[in-house]
Design an enzyme around this catalytic site. Structure first.
Site, PDB file in Angstrom:
ATOM      1  N   THR A  89       0.777  -1.216   0.030  1.00 60.07           N
ATOM      2  CA  THR A  89      -0.087  -0.039  -0.053  1.00 60.07           C
ATOM      3  C   THR A  89       0.869   1.446  -0.016  1.00 60.07           C
ATOM      4  OG1 THR A  89      -1.746  -0.965   1.071  1.00 60.07           O
ATOM      5  CG2 THR A  89      -1.765   1.194   1.502  1.00 60.07           C
ATOM      6  N   THR A 139       1.544  -4.345   4.248  1.00 63.81           N
ATOM      7  CA  THR A 139       1.272  -4.727   5.615  1.00 63.81           C
ATOM      8  C   THR A 139       0.836  -5.994   5.679  1.00 63.81           C
ATOM      9  OG1 THR A 139      -0.766  -3.663   5.541  1.00 63.81           O
ATOM     10  CG2 THR A 139       0.758  -2.156   6.350  1.00 63.81           C
ATOM     11  N   ASP A 140       0.232  -6.278   4.872  1.00 62.80           N
ATOM     12  CA  ASP A 140      -0.434  -7.934   5.291  1.00 62.80           C
ATOM     13  C   ASP A 140       0.332  -9.067   5.458  1.00 62.80           C
ATOM     14  OD1 ASP A 140      -2.783  -6.529   4.509  1.00 62.80           O
ATOM     15  OD2 ASP A 140      -3.274  -7.055   2.665  1.00 62.80           O
TER      16      ASP A 140
HETATM   17  C1  SIN Z   1      -1.111  -2.906   2.647  1.00 64.02           C
HETATM   18  O1  SIN Z   1       0.082  -2.698   2.435  1.00 64.02           O
HETATM   19  O2  SIN Z   1      -1.573  -2.320   3.706  1.00 64.02           O
HETATM   20  C2  SIN Z   1      -2.059  -3.908   2.010  1.00 64.02           C
HETATM   21  C3  SIN Z   1      -1.481  -4.299   0.657  1.00 64.02           C
HETATM   22  C4  SIN Z   1      -0.262  -5.345   1.018  1.00 64.02           C
HETATM   23  O3  SIN Z   1      -0.201  -6.028   2.165  1.00 64.02           O
HETATM   24  O4  SIN Z   1       0.591  -5.301  -0.083  1.00 64.02           O
END
Ligand code: SIN
Length: 333
Positions: free
Chosen positions: A25, A104-105
């Site tokens: 993200t 983050t995932d």
């Molecule tokens: C995020 O980064 O918050 C979600 C998408 C990802 O993990 O690439």
């Protein structure tokens, strides 16, 4: 996957850092600036992310795009390429440390993988964002600036995660929120420290060069020589659970699956308790030589072993990290 050429952004300062981009993200783009959820992750180059942070302008940085993906799709091939690039840069005497931009995932999984495989004595700082780069008020630039501050800290070592002003150890950190900017938590251990106006304040020592877990010193060479991690699946015990999934996995493995099942990590309820039908199936798998590791689906605490416990292996790591630890242990066997 292509490893792009290293781009040197600035060169006046002697303390060189390397910034590796993998997507997420933080590199996401939405059609409308006000949209913090309907975006596509992994669109903006890491060079552009760095260029958007004024506090990085005076630093000596090498910037390299290792991958460009939504981290829900993370997998061994990217981890292997990333570990190779991190190891390469860590060995450069002029490099003080690395920052990796990441979604983050699965951030906690990549951080744990890199810490387990490399156990670096220089800092490797993963950072991220909960809002895309196109947001009205993106959080990525501040997180990136904070991550660089951590990587520049005199004593920093090991793989850590920086998000929303907090520094977390790779072994402890978990994503705990779907939307909030401070989406990460370090459970009972608490964060390693925080970043305040560019200054790092530590609450406890940096991670040791040796990771908690199963791996041995030659694990990075084994990773680089492998096409895939040994197959370890993760299951969760819950009300109405049964043994059917375990039975199906065993049957598939018996019928000569391309990648045979080597391990099962099970997230039990509470202190690692399991639905009796699931436990029976797991004991059968264990008797057939499948490594079965018991963890808890509780977000805090760890499984405490007790008399009468029938599965022989227990892990104090989260289920997703236990899966990586077991796969790496099987790779080292
Ligand atoms: C995020 O980064 O918050 C979600 C998408 C990802 O993990 O690439």
């Amino acid at each position: 996957m292509t490893v792009h050429a290293i781009q040197t952004v600035h060169s006046e300062n002697a303390q060189r850092l390397v910034i590796l981009g993998t997507g997420g993200t933080i590199a996401g783009r939405a059609a409308q600036a006000g949209d913090n959820v309907g975006y596509v992750a992994g669109q903006v180059s890491v060079g552009d992310l760095v260029a958007a942070v004024p506090t990085l302008k005076e630093l000596c940085l090498d910037v390299e795009q290792v991958a460009q993906l939504d981290s829900k799709d993370m997998g061994f091939s990217v981890w292997k390429a990333l570990a190779a690039r991190v190891a390469f840069h860590l060995e450069r005497p002029d490099v003080k440390g690395l920052v990796i931009t990441h979604g983050t995932d699965t951030l906690e999984e990549t951080a744990f993988f890199l810490q387990s495989v490399l156990k670096p004595t220089k800092p490797v700082v993963l950072t991220c964002a909960m809002r895309p780069a196109t947001a009205l008020v993106p959080d990525g630039p501040q997180n990136l600036s904070d991550a660089v501050a951590v990587a520049r800290h005199t004593d920093a070592q090991g793989v850590v995660v920086v998000c929303a002003g907090q520094v977390h150890c790779a072994d402890d950190v978990t994503k705990v929120h779907t939307y909030r900017l401070d989406a990460f938590d370090s459970g009972d251990a608490g964060p390693l420290g925080c970043v305040e106006e560019g200054a790092v304040r530590l609450f406890r020592p940096w991670p040791l060069a040796l990771a908690a877990g199963y791996v041995d010193a030659s694990i990075h060479a084994r990773v680089q020589a492998s096409l895939a991690l040994p197959r370890v699946v993760m299951l969760t015990s819950h009300a109405d659970m049964d043994g059917l999934m375990v039975e199906a996995l065993l049957a598939q493995s018996d019928s000569g699956a391309a990648q045979p099942l080597r391990g099962i990590v099970v997230a039990g309820t509470g202190n690692g308790t399991l639905h009796k039908d699931l436990e029976a199936a797991l004991l059968k798998a264990q008797a057939q030589g499948i490594r079965v590791v018991l963890t808890s689906r509780c977000i805090r605490g760890r499984v405490l072993t007790h008399l009468g416990q029938r599965l022989s292996e227990v892990s104090g790591l989260s289920p997703v990290k236990s899966r990586i630890a077991l796969a790496l242990a099987l790779l080292a066997d």
